[in-house]
Design an enzyme around this catalytic site. Structure first.
Site, short mmCIF file in Angstrom:
data_model
loop_
_atom_site.label_atom_id
_atom_site.label_comp_id
_atom_site.label_asym_id
_atom_site.label_seq_id
_atom_site.Cartn_x
_atom_site.Cartn_y
_atom_site.Cartn_z
N GLU A 41 -3.62 7.68 -2.12
CA GLU A 41 -2.58 8.60 -1.68
C GLU A 41 -2.05 8.12 -0.34
O GLU A 41 -2.78 7.50 0.43
CB GLU A 41 -3.18 10.02 -1.54
CG GLU A 41 -2.18 11.08 -1.17
CD GLU A 41 -2.85 12.46 -1.02
OE1 GLU A 41 -2.11 13.40 -0.70
OE2 GLU A 41 -4.07 12.57 -1.18
N GLU A 62 0.80 -1.23 0.00
CA GLU A 62 0.00 0.00 0.00
C GLU A 62 0.83 1.27 0.00
O GLU A 62 0.43 2.26 -0.61
CB GLU A 62 -0.97 0.02 1.18
CG GLU A 62 -2.10 -0.96 1.00
CD GLU A 62 -3.22 -0.77 1.99
OE1 GLU A 62 -3.06 -0.03 2.99
OE2 GLU A 62 -4.29 -1.36 1.75
#
Length: 140
Positions: A110, A64
């Protein structure tokens, strides 16, 4: 009871304490989720068959936010049936450290670093505000 029994899903989450090369604490890493529920979350995900929760949390953080996560301790197990609006998920939460610059990939839109006093509590999804408050009570 039918077999296999219907049980909660097992997940891991990470409180990533981010440090710079000089060992200065920069803050914690949160991701902006691509998929519902959208908002900010701790890096994490589901444990795969055949891996330990420790392996899963290291893998999920790498996938991630592209950081090498070093778990230091278990914060706790969070298991309220409604903690995830999608289904019953039990999460094993680790606290650990990483060095570098987070870079979003996988299902993170993000990745950002937040100083502890700047965490946007109202934007956290799941029960991640409760998890972070538990962490702050014991702190770094």
């Amino acid at each position: 009871m039918g077999w296999p029994p219907k049980t909660p899903l097992l997940a891991v989450d990470a409180i990533v304490k981010l440090f710079d090369e000089g060992e200065n604490f920069r803050g914690i890493v949160l991701i902006e989720r691509k998929n519902p529920p959208v908002g900010l979350a701790l890096p994490g995900g589901f444990v795969e068959v055949g891996e330990t929760v420790e392996e899963a949390v290291v893998r999920e953080v790498k996938e991630e936010v592209n950081l090498d996560f070093k778990p230091e301790r278990l914060l706790g197990v969070f298991s309220k049936p409604d903690r995830d609006p999608r289904f019953h998920v039990v999460s094993v939460v680790f606290v650990g450290r990483a060095v570098g610059e987070p870079k979003a990939s996988s299902d993170a839109k993000e990745a950002r670093v937040f100083r502890l006093e700047e965490v946007p509590w109202e934007r956290l999804v799941f029960d991640h505000a409760e998890i972070l408050r538990t962490f702050l009570r014991g702190c770094l």
